[in-house]
Design an enzyme around this catalytic site. Sequence first.
Site, PDB file in Angstrom:
ATOM      1  N   ASN A  12      -2.771   0.568  22.509  1.00 15.09           N
ATOM      2  CA  ASN A  12      -2.281  -0.238  23.625  1.00 15.09           C
ATOM      3  C   ASN A  12      -3.480  -0.504  24.534  1.00 15.09           C
ATOM      4  O   ASN A  12      -3.925   0.372  25.257  1.00 15.09           O
ATOM      5  CB  ASN A  12      -1.183   0.548  24.361  1.00 15.09           C
ATOM      6  CG  ASN A  12      -0.751  -0.119  25.650  1.00 15.09           C
ATOM      7  OD1 ASN A  12      -1.086  -1.281  25.917  1.00 15.09           O
ATOM      8  ND2 ASN A  12      -0.003   0.612  26.467  1.00 15.09           N
ATOM      9  N   TRP A  13      -3.975  -1.730  24.468  1.00 17.54           N
ATOM     10  CA  TRP A  13      -5.217  -2.044  25.191  1.00 17.54           C
ATOM     11  C   TRP A  13      -4.982  -2.264  26.685  1.00 17.54           C
ATOM     12  O   TRP A  13      -5.932  -2.394  27.450  1.00 17.54           O
ATOM     13  CB  TRP A  13      -5.892  -3.277  24.573  1.00 17.54           C
ATOM     14  CG  TRP A  13      -6.384  -3.041  23.168  1.00 17.54           C
ATOM     15  CD1 TRP A  13      -6.407  -1.845  22.498  1.00 17.54           C
ATOM     16  CD2 TRP A  13      -6.942  -4.013  22.265  1.00 17.54           C
ATOM     17  NE1 TRP A  13      -6.932  -2.008  21.236  1.00 17.54           N
ATOM     18  CE2 TRP A  13      -7.269  -3.340  21.073  1.00 17.54           C
ATOM     19  CE3 TRP A  13      -7.187  -5.385  22.348  1.00 17.54           C
ATOM     20  CZ2 TRP A  13      -7.831  -3.991  19.970  1.00 17.54           C
ATOM     21  CZ3 TRP A  13      -7.748  -6.046  21.254  1.00 17.54           C
ATOM     22  CH2 TRP A  13      -8.066  -5.350  20.081  1.00 17.54           C
ATOM     23  N   LYS A  14      -3.744  -2.352  27.083  1.00 15.49           N
ATOM     24  CA  LYS A  14      -3.403  -2.582  28.496  1.00 15.49           C
ATOM     25  C   LYS A  14      -4.195  -3.783  29.029  1.00 15.49           C
ATOM     26  O   LYS A  14      -4.423  -4.742  28.294  1.00 15.49           O
ATOM     27  CB  LYS A  14      -3.639  -1.308  29.305  1.00 15.49           C
ATOM     28  CG  LYS A  14      -2.918  -0.103  28.681  1.00 15.49           C
ATOM     29  CD  LYS A  14      -2.925   1.140  29.527  1.00 15.49           C
ATOM     30  CE  LYS A  14      -2.186   2.243  28.807  1.00 15.49           C
ATOM     31  NZ  LYS A  14      -2.090   3.481  29.571  1.00 15.49           N
ATOM     32  N   HIS A  98       7.090   0.472  28.871  1.00 17.27           N
ATOM     33  CA  HIS A  98       5.991   1.411  29.065  1.00 17.27           C
ATOM     34  C   HIS A  98       6.093   1.988  30.480  1.00 17.27           C
ATOM     35  O   HIS A  98       6.534   1.285  31.399  1.00 17.27           O
ATOM     36  CB  HIS A  98       4.654   0.688  28.879  1.00 17.27           C
ATOM     37  CG  HIS A  98       3.490   1.620  28.916  1.00 17.27           C
ATOM     38  ND1 HIS A  98       2.932   2.055  30.101  1.00 17.27           N
ATOM     39  CD2 HIS A  98       2.805   2.241  27.927  1.00 17.27           C
ATOM     40  CE1 HIS A  98       1.954   2.901  29.828  1.00 17.27           C
ATOM     41  NE2 HIS A  98       1.850   3.022  28.512  1.00 17.27           N
ATOM     42  N   GLU A 100       4.074   2.362  32.763  1.00 16.31           N
ATOM     43  CA  GLU A 100       3.430   1.545  33.801  1.00 16.31           C
ATOM     44  C   GLU A 100       4.326   0.363  34.185  1.00 16.31           C
ATOM     45  O   GLU A 100       4.367  -0.034  35.349  1.00 16.31           O
ATOM     46  CB  GLU A 100       2.050   1.072  33.316  1.00 16.31           C
ATOM     47  CG  GLU A 100       1.053   2.233  33.341  1.00 16.31           C
ATOM     48  CD  GLU A 100      -0.009   2.185  32.247  1.00 16.31           C
ATOM     49  OE1 GLU A 100      -0.262   1.112  31.678  1.00 16.31           O
ATOM     50  OE2 GLU A 100      -0.584   3.265  31.976  1.00 16.31           O
ATOM     51  N   GLU A 172       6.251   9.144  25.721  1.00 11.09           N
ATOM     52  CA  GLU A 172       5.002   9.212  26.469  1.00 11.09           C
ATOM     53  C   GLU A 172       5.254   9.948  27.786  1.00 11.09           C
ATOM     54  O   GLU A 172       5.716   9.329  28.764  1.00 11.09           O
ATOM     55  CB  GLU A 172       4.482   7.813  26.770  1.00 11.09           C
ATOM     56  CG  GLU A 172       4.203   7.001  25.517  1.00 11.09           C
ATOM     57  CD  GLU A 172       3.167   5.916  25.766  1.00 11.09           C
ATOM     58  OE1 GLU A 172       2.120   5.952  25.118  1.00 11.09           O
ATOM     59  OE2 GLU A 172       3.400   5.055  26.635  1.00 11.09           O
ATOM     60  N   GLY A 178      -3.315   8.792  30.484  1.00 10.65           N
ATOM     61  CA  GLY A 178      -4.571   8.500  31.180  1.00 10.65           C
ATOM     62  C   GLY A 178      -5.101   9.663  31.998  1.00 10.65           C
ATOM     63  O   GLY A 178      -6.019   9.499  32.797  1.00 10.65           O
ATOM     64  N   SER A 218      -2.909  10.542  26.319  1.00 10.72           N
ATOM     65  CA  SER A 218      -4.195  11.214  26.093  1.00 10.72           C
ATOM     66  C   SER A 218      -4.406  11.641  24.633  1.00 10.72           C
ATOM     67  O   SER A 218      -4.948  12.715  24.370  1.00 10.72           O
ATOM     68  CB  SER A 218      -4.362  12.391  27.044  1.00 10.72           C
ATOM     69  OG  SER A 218      -4.415  11.927  28.390  1.00 10.72           O
ATOM     70  N   GLY A 239      -3.844   4.783  24.425  1.00  8.86           N
ATOM     71  CA  GLY A 239      -4.366   3.903  25.465  1.00  8.86           C
ATOM     72  C   GLY A 239      -5.882   3.966  25.493  1.00  8.86           C
ATOM     73  O   GLY A 239      -6.573   3.297  24.715  1.00  8.86           O
ATOM     74  N   GLY A 240      -6.432   4.790  26.371  1.00 11.29           N
ATOM     75  CA  GLY A 240      -7.878   4.866  26.591  1.00 11.29           C
ATOM     76  C   GLY A 240      -8.709   4.937  25.317  1.00 11.29           C
ATOM     77  O   GLY A 240      -9.687   4.193  25.158  1.00 11.29           O
TER      78      GLY A 240
END
Length: 259
Positions: A12-14, A98, A100, A172, A178, A218, A239-240
């Site tokens: 997930n590149w956000k 998600h 966010e 999640e 993150g 993470s 993500g990251g």
Amino acid sequence: MMNSRIPLMAGNWKMNLKLDEAVALTNAIGEHSRELKDIEVMVAPPFTSLHAVQKAAAGKRILLAGQNMHWEPSGAFTGEISPRMLVEAGCTHVILGHSERRSLFGETSDIVDQKARAADLMGLIPIVCIGETLDDREAGKTFEVIRTQLEGSLRHFREDERLPFSTILAYEPVWAIGTGRTATPEQAQEVHRFIRDWLETAFNSGTANLIRILYGGSVKPDNVRDLMDQSDIDGTLVGGASLKAETFIPIMRFQDPVT
Ligand code: PGA
């Protein structure tokens, strides 16, 4: 007993990566994804990169997902993207709810439910995200929160008494996103098991056995194996660590022998 759920490793590149970086990363992933026969690889780029990433991903066994969408097919919804638009851009999947989206953009489980239904009607596979906050966990409310999110986000499917087997869930824990603080494999497995049991009660055992449940929060090259060893973890939503080939490629190749 071995299950028949094919691992899915999704990035997930956000709101990250410039167009040229997105294409370069897709090319790098494509050099490995082609060889991975029993693993599915997916990326969820920002909307504006979808077209270019789709071109770069062609023929390389990389699935494409949107990060969000509106539930209506078209209309006066400034700033929104419809299910059909995602399909036209080459997406087969869409991430919904998600944390966010839920915490920063006011998305409720009701909205996620409408979106999941709209995705399904359009032939897009929803990846429905759920997860508790740190406060929820510390108050001992993890399972209650997860149950409420599942009931709300999959309400239409429950009314229909049918959840398409292709549907994907992603657990999640918000406190692990993150933060560098991963749930331990046992903590994650406990919730994944709970979700699978809920699927059996809400639908049936066939559904519970076939639905893939991803873990996100993470995920890194050095913890992915232990997570994937858990019997109810069927993949990861990263993500990251999905933003760089050096970290995402070892994650998608988690089955490679350790050297
Ligand atoms: P993270 O994000 O891997 O950076 O923790 C996961 C996610 O939000 O999907």
